[in-house]
Design a protein around this motif. Structure first.
Motif, short mmCIF file in Angstrom:
data_model
loop_
_atom_site.label_atom_id
_atom_site.label_comp_id
_atom_site.label_asym_id
_atom_site.label_seq_id
_atom_site.Cartn_x
_atom_site.Cartn_y
_atom_site.Cartn_z
N LYS A 2 21.73 -54.97 3.76
CA LYS A 2 20.89 -54.14 2.90
C LYS A 2 20.21 -53.01 3.70
CE LYS A 2 21.43 -56.77 -0.74
NZ LYS A 2 22.42 -56.34 -1.75
N ARG A 3 20.20 -51.83 3.11
CA ARG A 3 19.59 -50.65 3.75
C ARG A 3 18.14 -50.54 3.27
NH1 ARG A 3 23.19 -46.82 5.58
NH2 ARG A 3 21.86 -45.12 4.88
N VAL A 4 17.20 -50.55 4.22
CA VAL A 4 15.77 -50.58 3.89
C VAL A 4 15.09 -49.29 4.34
CG1 VAL A 4 13.57 -51.74 4.35
CG2 VAL A 4 15.65 -53.09 4.05
N ALA A 5 14.35 -48.67 3.42
CA ALA A 5 13.48 -47.53 3.77
C ALA A 5 12.04 -48.02 3.66
CB ALA A 5 13.71 -46.35 2.84
N ILE A 6 11.19 -47.54 4.58
CA ILE A 6 9.80 -48.00 4.64
C ILE A 6 8.88 -46.78 4.54
CG2 ILE A 6 8.09 -49.30 5.98
CD1 ILE A 6 10.46 -50.59 7.51
N LEU A 7 7.89 -46.85 3.64
CA LEU A 7 6.91 -45.77 3.49
C LEU A 7 5.59 -46.19 4.11
CD1 LEU A 7 7.47 -44.48 -0.19
CD2 LEU A 7 8.66 -43.85 1.93
N ILE A 8 5.04 -45.33 4.94
CA ILE A 8 3.78 -45.62 5.63
C ILE A 8 2.80 -44.44 5.47
CG2 ILE A 8 4.93 -47.07 7.35
CD1 ILE A 8 4.59 -44.72 9.35
N SER A 9 1.54 -44.70 5.79
CA SER A 9 0.56 -43.61 5.81
C SER A 9 -0.20 -43.53 7.12
CB SER A 9 -0.47 -43.76 4.67
OG SER A 9 0.16 -43.61 3.42
N GLY A 10 -0.13 -44.64 7.91
CA GLY A 10 -0.97 -44.69 9.11
C GLY A 10 -0.26 -45.29 10.31
N GLY A 11 -0.94 -46.27 10.93
CA GLY A 11 -0.44 -46.84 12.19
C GLY A 11 0.87 -47.59 12.06
N GLY A 12 1.16 -48.11 10.85
CA GLY A 12 2.45 -48.74 10.63
C GLY A 12 2.66 -50.07 11.32
N SER A 13 1.60 -50.87 11.47
CA SER A 13 1.80 -52.18 12.13
C SER A 13 2.69 -53.08 11.29
CB SER A 13 0.45 -52.86 12.40
OG SER A 13 -0.15 -53.32 11.21
N ASN A 14 2.58 -52.99 9.96
CA ASN A 14 3.48 -53.79 9.10
C ASN A 14 4.91 -53.27 9.20
OD1 ASN A 14 2.20 -55.95 7.28
ND2 ASN A 14 0.69 -54.32 7.24
N ARG A 65 1.06 -34.68 -8.12
CA ARG A 65 1.77 -35.85 -7.59
C ARG A 65 3.28 -35.72 -7.76
NH1 ARG A 65 -1.48 -40.07 -6.27
NH2 ARG A 65 -3.53 -40.11 -7.25
N ALA A 66 3.68 -35.20 -8.92
CA ALA A 66 5.12 -35.13 -9.22
C ALA A 66 5.82 -34.23 -8.21
CB ALA A 66 5.33 -34.64 -10.64
N ALA A 67 5.18 -33.11 -7.85
CA ALA A 67 5.79 -32.16 -6.89
C ALA A 67 5.87 -32.80 -5.51
CB ALA A 67 4.97 -30.88 -6.84
N PHE A 68 4.81 -33.52 -5.13
CA PHE A 68 4.84 -34.22 -3.83
C PHE A 68 5.97 -35.24 -3.82
CE2 PHE A 68 3.83 -36.66 -0.25
CZ PHE A 68 3.67 -37.98 -0.60
N GLU A 69 6.07 -36.03 -4.88
CA GLU A 69 7.09 -37.08 -4.93
C GLU A 69 8.51 -36.49 -4.96
OE1 GLU A 69 4.36 -40.50 -7.11
OE2 GLU A 69 5.99 -39.54 -8.20
N LEU A 84 13.16 -50.52 -0.97
CA LEU A 84 12.09 -49.63 -0.53
C LEU A 84 10.84 -50.46 -0.27
CD1 LEU A 84 11.13 -46.72 -0.01
CD2 LEU A 84 10.58 -46.56 -2.45
N CYS A 85 10.35 -50.43 0.97
CA CYS A 85 9.14 -51.21 1.33
C CYS A 85 7.95 -50.27 1.55
CB CYS A 85 9.39 -51.99 2.61
SG CYS A 85 10.53 -53.36 2.43
N LEU A 86 6.87 -50.50 0.80
CA LEU A 86 5.61 -49.79 1.06
C LEU A 86 4.86 -50.63 2.08
CD1 LEU A 86 4.54 -48.85 -2.58
CD2 LEU A 86 6.12 -47.66 -1.05
N ALA A 87 4.40 -50.01 3.16
CA ALA A 87 3.73 -50.77 4.22
C ALA A 87 2.55 -49.94 4.73
CB ALA A 87 4.71 -51.06 5.35
N GLY A 88 1.39 -50.19 4.17
CA GLY A 88 0.23 -49.36 4.52
C GLY A 88 0.38 -47.96 3.95
N PHE A 89 1.08 -47.86 2.82
CA PHE A 89 1.27 -46.57 2.16
C PHE A 89 0.11 -46.38 1.19
CE2 PHE A 89 3.57 -42.85 1.18
CZ PHE A 89 3.60 -42.65 -0.20
N MET A 90 -0.65 -45.31 1.37
CA MET A 90 -1.94 -45.21 0.67
C MET A 90 -1.94 -44.20 -0.47
SD MET A 90 -3.26 -47.57 2.28
CE MET A 90 -4.99 -47.71 1.92
N ARG A 91 -0.78 -43.80 -0.95
CA ARG A 91 -0.73 -42.90 -2.11
C ARG A 91 -0.31 -43.70 -3.33
NH1 ARG A 91 -3.76 -39.19 -1.26
NH2 ARG A 91 -2.83 -37.92 -2.86
N VAL A 92 -0.96 -43.45 -4.46
CA VAL A 92 -0.54 -44.08 -5.72
C VAL A 92 0.68 -43.32 -6.23
CG1 VAL A 92 -1.18 -44.57 -8.10
CG2 VAL A 92 -2.86 -44.88 -6.27
#
Ligand code: GRF
Length: 196
Positions: A2-14, A65-69, A84-92
């Motif tokens: 399985k191919r996994v993408a991870i979204l982060i906003s900060g240090g990314g320890s997760n 938000r739509a334009a950013f996404e 798709l894994c959200l890991a410390g991703f801080m955007r709704v």
């Protein structure tokens, strides 16, 4: 595999815990780490692990938000992910974005959902006088922090705990829980992982 993408906003320890787990007989591999912050420390950690990265600065889009996404979707779709894994991703994320990945999108939240969705989870648990706290990995649905639970890890709340000491104790369990849930989920098993 399985191919996994991870979204982060900060240090990314997760994110790093997930990357370190996806080796050997693990049924998944990371194909992208992306962030809403070009300065996110986790991007450097991902690059050091040889994982392709992308960043779209959400501050350039104001309240649109739509334009950013739409911009963030470009590298995500190009990665041809399975999970798709959200890991410390801080955007709704908007319901439109979530709908694209529903059923294959995970998030880790630092509380024992359904208790304390949203922010300041540790302060709220302390305020409530709870005896225990923890973290939850759940499927992401349009409703914030409310999708099917895929795993939880419990930690005791100790006398004298502050939000910071509790957060540190929970974070250790986050790094155990998320890789265990991803391994099971990537293998097609949605049975919740429960860690004491
Ligand atoms: C963690 O507490 C996680 O539960 C929350 O974001 C915090 C930082 O995560 N979602 P990370 O170190 O960036 O993975």
């Amino acid at each position: 595999m399985k191919r996994v993408a991870i979204l982060i906003s900060g240090g990314g320890s997760n994110m790093l815990a997930l990357l370190r787990a996806m080796t050997g007989d693990h049924p998944a591999r990371a194909v992208l780490v992306a962030s809403n912050d070009p300065g996110a420390g986790g991007l450097t950690k991902a690059r050091a692990q040889g994982i392709p990265t992308a960043a779209v600065d959400h501050r350039g889009f104001g309240r649109d938000r739509a334009a950013f996404e739409a911009e963030l979707l470009k590298p995500i779709l190009a990665a041809e992910l399975d999970i798709l894994c959200l890991a410390g991703f801080m955007r709704v994320l908007t319901p439109d974005f979530v709908r694209r990945f529903e059923g294959r999108m995970l998030n880790i939240h630092p509380s024992l959902l359904p208790k304390y969705p949203g922010l300041h989870t540790h302060a709220r648990a302390l305020e409530a006088g709870d005896a225990e706290a923890g973290c939850t990995v759940h499927e992401v649905t349009a409703e914030l922090d409310a999708g099917p639970i895929l795993g939880q890890a419990l930690v005791p709340i100790l006398p004298g705990d502050t939000p910071e000491t509790l957060a540190a104790r929970v974070l250790v369990q986050e790094h155990r829980l998320y890789p265990a849930v991803l391994r099971r989920f990537a293998g097609g098993d949605r049975t919740p992982v429960m860690l004491g």
